[in-house]
Write an enzyme that holds these catalytic residues in place. Structure first.
Site, PDB file in Angstrom:
ATOM      1  CG  ASN A 213      -0.182  -0.002   2.502  1.00 12.17           C
ATOM      2  OD1 ASN A 213       0.471   0.853   2.861  1.00 12.17           O
ATOM      3  ND2 ASN A 213      -0.125  -1.220   3.102  1.00 12.17           N
ATOM      4  CG  ASP A 282      -7.410  -4.916   5.778  1.00 13.77           C
ATOM      5  OD1 ASP A 282      -7.255  -4.705   7.205  1.00 13.77           O
ATOM      6  OD2 ASP A 282      -8.000  -4.093   4.997  1.00 13.77           O
ATOM      7  CE  LYS A 293       9.659 -11.687 -12.660  1.00  8.96           C
ATOM      8  NZ  LYS A 293      10.517 -11.180 -13.856  1.00  8.96           N
ATOM      9  CG  PHE A 328      -3.698   6.125  12.633  1.00  9.75           C
ATOM     10  CD1 PHE A 328      -3.198   6.204  13.920  1.00  9.75           C
ATOM     11  CD2 PHE A 328      -3.703   7.362  12.019  1.00  9.75           C
ATOM     12  CE1 PHE A 328      -2.455   7.016  14.494  1.00  9.75           C
ATOM     13  CE2 PHE A 328      -2.851   8.527  12.312  1.00  9.75           C
ATOM     14  CZ  PHE A 328      -2.364   8.378  13.816  1.00  9.75           C
ATOM     15  CE  LYS A 343      -9.585   0.304  12.186  1.00  9.30           C
ATOM     16  NZ  LYS A 343      -9.022   0.700  11.137  1.00  9.30           N
ATOM     17  CE  LYS A 347     -10.550  -3.616  14.053  1.00  6.16           C
ATOM     18  NZ  LYS A 347      -9.515  -3.607  12.890  1.00  6.16           N
TER      19      LYS A 347
END
Ligand code: FMN
Length: 409
Positions: A213, A282, A293, A328, A343, A347
Site C-alpha cells: 500500500n 488486511d 519468480k 488509525f 471500528k 475493537k
C-alpha cells in the site's frame, strides 16, 4: 504566550531569500521573541547587516567580529548560550552541507556546532540544487542529527524556474519555531513507554513481488519523534519506511503483517501506550509465497488471499486496564467518520484517528494531514496541517486521555 521571552538566534546565510529573513525577524518580534542575528559573509552581500541590526536592536554578529570579544566572551559560545532556539533562514546548500559534515569554518557554522538547544533550518535554493543527491543526503544527516527542517515550498524561484526549493513563507517558519518552543517545554509523556507502528506492510507473492500500500510512514515517524521529544521512551515498529532514523527512538523492522503482529504482541506488555499508525494489509496470500519468480508464461494468474490477523483487535483483547490503545482509520466516502467510530467501539480502542483517504492533498505520502480524533466521549477535528503539528495534537489528546483513564481507575 508560550514563546514569550524566548530568544531566537537567527542565522542568515547567503541566498536571494535573505530579504525574507527581515520579515521573519519582524514576525518573531511580534510574537514576543528577542532576535539576535548572525550573518555569513555572503549573506551581507544580499542585505546589509545595518538592516538586521536596526530592527533587532542587537549587534549583528559577523565573521570579522573575531573569536574573542572585548568583554572576553567567545562569540560563538556566548551567542548560543543566550538563545532558546537557533533558526537558520535562509539556509543555503553550502551552509547546510557544512552543518551536515561538521565543518565549522565561519561564525554561523561554529555557533551551530557549539549550540545545544533546538535547531530549525529553512532551506532555500534552486530546484536542481535542492533535488541533488548530495543535498538530500546532507538533509538526511541533519534530520538524523535532530535538526528540524521547515521544508521548502514549490513555486516560482528567483532564477525564473518553477519548482521546489523556495524558502518556506516566514509565517510557516514562525509556526514551526513556536511549535518547537512549546514542545521543548512539554514533558507530559515523561516516564511513559510508547510503542508506535508506522509504514505499510508488504505481503509477498513470490521472492520479488508483493501486495502493498502507499503508506509512507511519515505520520508514525512524526508521532515517534514528537513522543520522544516530550519525554517518552519510544519504540517504532516500522514496515518498509524509507526515512532517516528518528533520534533517540528504538527501531524494529516488521515488513509483513505477520511480523508486525508478532512484534506488537511481544512488545505490548512492556508499554503504556500503543499507537497503530501503520497501514497493515488486511489480506495475505493463502499459502507460502513461491520461492523465486512466478513465470510470465501463464495467460492469467489467480492469487487467493486470506485475512491477516487483526492486530488492534488482538491488542485490545490482551491489553491491561492501564494501557492506552490508539488506532488509525483510513476511510473513504460517505459515513466515513461513523465507520471509524464503529471500528473504535468494535475493537474497544481508547482512541481512533480518522483520516479521509478520498482527499489527494493529505494523507498517504503527503507531508500534510487532516484528521478527526475520536474517543468514546468526544470528537476533535484537526484542520489540514503538517504531520508534525498533527502529531503534537494527537499526543496532547493521548497524554490527557491516559491521565484521565489512570486517575479514574
Ligand atoms: C545572486 C545569487 C543568489 C544565490 N542564491 C542562492 C540560494 O538561494 N541558495 C543557495 O543555496 N545558494 C545561493 N547562492 C550561492 C551562495 O551564495 C553560495 O553558495 C555561497 O557560498 C553561500 O555562502 P554561505 O552559505 O556562507 O552564506 C546564490 C549566489 C548568488 C550570486
Amino acid at each position: 504566550m508560550v514563546a514569550k521571552q524566548a530568544t531566537v538566534l537567527l542565522g542568515v546565510s547567503g541566498g536571494i531569500a535573505v530579504y525574507k529573513a527581515v520579515e521573519l525577524l519582524r514576525l518573531f518580534q511580534r510574537a514576543g521573541m528577542d532576535v539576535r542575528v548572525i550573518m555569513t559573509q555572503k549573506a551581507t552581500e544580499f542585505v546589509g547587516p545595518m538592516t538586521f541590526q536596526t530592527l533587532s536592536g542587537f549587534q549583528v554578529r559577523l565573521d570579522n567580529d573575531g573569536g574573542l570579544r572585548q568583554d572576553s566572551t567567545i562569540t560563538h559560545i556566548e551567542e548560543g548560550n543566550l538563545a532558546d532556539i537557533m533558526v537558520i533562514a535562509p539556509a543555503t546548500a553550502n551552509t547546510l552541507g557544512k552543518m551536515a559534515q561538521g565543518i565549522a569554518d565561519n561564525l554561523l557554522t561554529t555557533t551551530y556546532m557549539a549550540f545545544s538547544n533546538t535547531v530549525v533550518v529553512a532551506p532555500a535554493m534552486n530546484t536542481n540544487m535542492w533535488a541533488h543527491p548530495a543535498m538530500q543526503r546532507n538533509m538526511d544527516v541533519l534530520r538524523a542529527d535532530g535538526v528540524y527542517v521547515v521544508e521548502p515550498g514549490t513555486g516560482e524561484l528567483a532564477c525564473g524556474v518553477y519548482g521546489s526549493g523556495r524558502m518556506a513563507e516566514p509565517d510557516s517558519i514562525l509556526a514551526a519555531v513556536k511549535l518547537r518552543l512549546q514542545v521543548d517545554r512539554k514533558t507530559d509523556l515523561r516516564g511513559l513507554r510508547v510503542l508506535i507502528t508506522a509504514g505499510g506492510t508488504r505481503e509477498p507473492i513470490d521472492s520479488v513481488r508483493y501486495i502493498g500500500n502507499r503508506s509512507s510512514g511519515k505520520m508514525g515517524y512524526a508521532l515517534a519523534r514528537a513522543a520522544h521529544d516530550r519525554g517518552a521512551s519510544v519504540e517504532l515498529v516500522k514496515a518498509n519506511i524509507d526515512l532517516p532514523r528518528a533520534p533517540g527512538v528504538r527501531e524494529t523492522d516488521a515488513p509483513t503483517a505477520d511480523e508486525m503482529y508478532r512484534t506488537v504482541m511481544d512488545r505490548l506488555p512492556d508499554y503504556d501506550i500503543l499507537i497503530m499508525a501503520a497501514a497493515v494489509a488486511d489480506y495475505k496470500l493463502d499459502r507460502n509465497p513461491q520461492d523465486g519468480k512466478i513465470s510470465k508464461s501463464r495467460d492469467d494468474l489467480n492469487v487467493c488471499l486470506q485475512p491477516t490477523t487483526d492486530i488492534l483487535l488482538q491488542a485490545s483483547t490482551i491489553k491491561r486496564h492501564d494501557q492506552y490503545v490508539v488506532g488509525f482509520a483510513a476511510e473513504y466516502g460517505p459515513e466515513a467518520v461513523a465507520r471509524a467510530r464503529g471500528k473504535m467501539e468494535r475493537k474497544r480502542l481508547d482512541m481512533i484517528v480518522f483520516n479521509d483517504i478520498a482527499r489527494r492533498d493529505i494523507g498517504f505520502s503527503s507531508d500534510y494531514n487532516e484528521v478527526t480524533i475520536l474517543t468514546p466521549v468526544g470528537e476533535t477535528r484537526v484542520e489540514r496541517a503538517p504531520k508534525e503539528t498533527i502529531a503534537e495534537i494527537i499526543l496532547d489528546n493521548i497524554a490527557r486521555g491516559i491521565k484521565q483513564k489512570r486517575t479514574a481507575s
